[in-house]
Design an enzyme around this catalytic site. Structure first.
Site, PDB file in Angstrom:
ATOM      1  N   GLU A  18       4.635  14.404  20.805  1.00 14.05           N
ATOM      2  CA  GLU A  18       4.662  15.691  20.099  1.00 14.05           C
ATOM      3  C   GLU A  18       5.990  15.746  19.352  1.00 14.05           C
ATOM      4  O   GLU A  18       7.035  16.068  19.907  1.00 14.05           O
ATOM      5  CB  GLU A  18       4.462  16.828  21.098  1.00 14.05           C
ATOM      6  CG  GLU A  18       3.086  16.707  21.772  1.00 14.05           C
ATOM      7  CD  GLU A  18       2.814  17.745  22.850  1.00 14.05           C
ATOM      8  OE1 GLU A  18       3.639  18.657  23.048  1.00 14.05           O
ATOM      9  OE2 GLU A  18       1.760  17.635  23.490  1.00 14.05           O
ATOM     10  N   HIS A  54       6.573  22.080  22.046  1.00  9.91           N
ATOM     11  CA  HIS A  54       5.318  21.308  22.048  1.00  9.91           C
ATOM     12  C   HIS A  54       4.618  21.410  20.708  1.00  9.91           C
ATOM     13  O   HIS A  54       4.796  22.381  19.977  1.00  9.91           O
ATOM     14  CB  HIS A  54       4.364  21.837  23.121  1.00  9.91           C
ATOM     15  CG  HIS A  54       4.802  21.585  24.514  1.00  9.91           C
ATOM     16  ND1 HIS A  54       4.284  20.579  25.294  1.00  9.91           N
ATOM     17  CD2 HIS A  54       5.730  22.212  25.282  1.00  9.91           C
ATOM     18  CE1 HIS A  54       4.862  20.587  26.480  1.00  9.91           C
ATOM     19  NE2 HIS A  54       5.747  21.571  26.510  1.00  9.91           N
ATOM     20  N   THR A  75       7.396  22.003  32.970  1.00 11.60           N
ATOM     21  CA  THR A  75       8.791  21.566  32.936  1.00 11.60           C
ATOM     22  C   THR A  75       9.718  22.783  32.828  1.00 11.60           C
ATOM     23  O   THR A  75      10.716  22.886  33.545  1.00 11.60           O
ATOM     24  CB  THR A  75       8.989  20.623  31.733  1.00 11.60           C
ATOM     25  OG1 THR A  75       7.925  19.666  31.726  1.00 11.60           O
ATOM     26  CG2 THR A  75      10.305  19.885  31.811  1.00 11.60           C
ATOM     27  N   ARG A  76       9.389  23.683  31.923  1.00 18.63           N
ATOM     28  CA  ARG A  76      10.240  24.856  31.696  1.00 18.63           C
ATOM     29  C   ARG A  76      10.278  25.792  32.893  1.00 18.63           C
ATOM     30  O   ARG A  76      11.156  26.663  32.968  1.00 18.63           O
ATOM     31  CB  ARG A  76       9.755  25.625  30.455  1.00 18.63           C
ATOM     32  CG  ARG A  76       8.286  26.083  30.553  1.00 18.63           C
ATOM     33  CD  ARG A  76       7.758  26.624  29.239  1.00 18.63           C
ATOM     34  NE  ARG A  76       6.327  26.926  29.264  1.00 18.63           N
ATOM     35  CZ  ARG A  76       5.378  26.091  28.899  1.00 18.63           C
ATOM     36  NH1 ARG A  76       5.676  24.856  28.506  1.00 18.63           N
ATOM     37  NH2 ARG A  76       4.101  26.468  28.928  1.00 18.63           N
ATOM     38  N   GLU A 135       4.518  26.340  21.076  1.00 17.57           N
ATOM     39  CA  GLU A 135       3.412  25.431  20.758  1.00 17.57           C
ATOM     40  C   GLU A 135       3.103  25.620  19.288  1.00 17.57           C
ATOM     41  O   GLU A 135       2.706  26.715  18.886  1.00 17.57           O
ATOM     42  CB  GLU A 135       2.208  25.823  21.619  1.00 17.57           C
ATOM     43  CG  GLU A 135       1.047  24.909  21.586  1.00 17.57           C
ATOM     44  CD  GLU A 135       1.301  23.609  22.336  1.00 17.57           C
ATOM     45  OE1 GLU A 135       1.461  22.595  21.627  1.00 17.57           O
ATOM     46  OE2 GLU A 135       1.318  23.605  23.570  1.00 17.57           O
TER      47      GLU A 135
HETATM   48  C1  KKD Z   1      -0.962  20.298  23.903  1.00 15.28           C
HETATM   49  C2  KKD Z   1      -0.016  20.573  25.030  1.00 15.28           C
HETATM   50  O1  KKD Z   1       0.651  19.693  25.491  1.00 15.28           O
HETATM   51  N1  KKD Z   1       0.051  21.814  25.481  1.00 15.28           N
HETATM   52  C3  KKD Z   1       0.903  22.208  26.600  1.00 15.28           C
HETATM   53  C4  KKD Z   1       0.887  23.688  26.765  1.00 15.28           C
HETATM   54  C5  KKD Z   1       2.031  24.208  27.561  1.00 15.28           C
HETATM   55  O2  KKD Z   1       3.148  23.707  27.390  1.00 15.28           O
HETATM   56  O3  KKD Z   1       1.826  25.148  28.344  1.00 15.28           O
HETATM   57  C6  KKD Z   1       0.422  21.509  27.874  1.00 15.28           C
HETATM   58  O4  KKD Z   1      -0.792  21.408  28.100  1.00 15.28           O
HETATM   59  O5  KKD Z   1       1.250  21.059  28.654  1.00 15.28           O
HETATM   60 ZN    ZN Z   2       2.775  19.273  24.864  1.00 12.68          ZN
END
Ligand code: KKD
Ligand code: ZN
Length: 312
Positions: free
Chosen positions: A23, A115, A166-167, A177
């Site tokens: 990404e 992301h 992660t966050r 996103e």
């Molecule tokens: C496309 C993508 O990676 N979306 C993230 C959404 C998020 O960070 O909550 C995920 O599925 O981890």
């Molecule tokens: Zn992502």
């Protein structure tokens, strides 16, 4: 504070990129800001750019062994051990040590996790709690600052569907996103939208730390409702695609009877729910392995409390 909430100053902030190594906007922004951080510097807050999954970035893959953005479970974070663990589990433990520990007073105040999606979602802020009024005020500020460009808010709080991001090691986790952007590709418009959102977010924190009070407000959010998988044959293989009338229509209402999938022989499968829902992450490339064609959401308006910083 009688008519609102007090929050501590947000002194330590991190900007995460490359939680998913393919990404590219977050990967590129973090690399820009690691070389020169003047753009993300503010006088009242320390902001650190951080590349979360360098091995996946090197391979330009979402992950090496397992999805880092699902790895921050209490089990993983408390697990002893080293070398034999999947790479992302080891990395999760490291990230938790540096920016957490998750749930502790020592954790970073705010983490922005950058992301990209292949879906036509535009700019979206992802929140994990409907009661974090600091984050709700921040997204309200960002939405106003981004206008007339839209910035949607996805709320992932859900008894079964919430995942361990992660966050989530931070006190105030914020996902960004931005799409549509193919995996492994940089698009300047997507990159610039992400960069603007981060700027406004840091401006908000700087103002908050400077003592600005943010009055009560309302903010429109889309709360995760259900995951919808592709239709599959008896072998588990996909037997239909997202219908052309649904493709790219993230955030638009899907009503009972509306086309949802199109089979390989051209027939239509309609949505059979009770009322309108708002699909998003429609045809996200990374979600084929997760058996998810899109997620439905419900539109809500949240009442947000006034906030100001606690002065000790
Ligand atoms: C496309 C993508 O990676 N979306 C993230 C959404 C998020 O960070 O909550 C995920 O599925 O981890
Ligand atoms: Zn992502």
């Amino acid at each position: 504070m009688s008519d609102g909430c007090g929050y501590a100053e947000a002194r330590r902030v991190a900007i995460f990129g490359g939680t998913h190594g393919n990404e590219m906007s977050g990967v590129a922004l973090v690399s820009v800001w690691t070389r020169d951080d003047r753009e993300i510097r503010r006088s009242r807050v320390r902001t650190e750019p951080f590349l979360c999954n360098p091995r996946a970035v090197e391979k330009c893959a979402r992950y090496i062994d397992t999805d880092l953005n699902r790895a921050f479970t209490p089990e993983n974070l408390s697990m002893p051990g080293g070398e034999e663990l999947p790479y992302e589990v080891r990395r999760a433990k490291e990230i938790n040590q540096i920016f957490g520990p998750k749930g502790s007073p020592d954790a970073y105040d705010v983490i922005f996790d950058l992301h990209n999606t292949t879906s036509n979602m535009g700019s979206t802020l992802i929140l994990e709690s409907a009661t974090d009024h600091f984050n709700l005020q921040m997204v309200h500020y960002i939405k106003k600052a981004m206008a007339p460009e839209s910035c949607m808010v996805l709320l992932t709080e859900h008894p079964q569907l919430k995942y361990s991001t992660t966050r989530s090691v931070a006190k105030h986790p914020v996902g960004l996103e931005v799409g549509p952007q193919p995996q492994g590709v940089l698009r300047s418009n997507i990159f610039e939208s992400m960069r603007r959102i981060v700027k406004h977010a840091l401006d908000f924190i700087e103002m908050f730390n400077g003592g600005v009070e943010f009055p009560a407000c309302r903010v429109e959010v889309f709360r995760v409702h259900e995951r919808v998988d592709y239709p599959r044959d008896t072998n588990g293989n996909i037997s239909a695609m997202v219908h052309p009338h649904l493709q790219d229509c993230d955030w638009e209402p899907l009503n009972p009877g509306d086309p949802m999938f199109q089979t390989f022989d051209g027939s239509t499968i309609a949505y059979q729910g009770a009322g309108p829902v708002y699909p998003t992450f429609i045809n996200e490339a990374a979600y084929y392995e997760k058996h998810q064609a899109f997620v439905t959401t419900c539109r809500e308006t949240l009442a947000v409390s006034a906030i100001r910083k606690i002065t000790k």
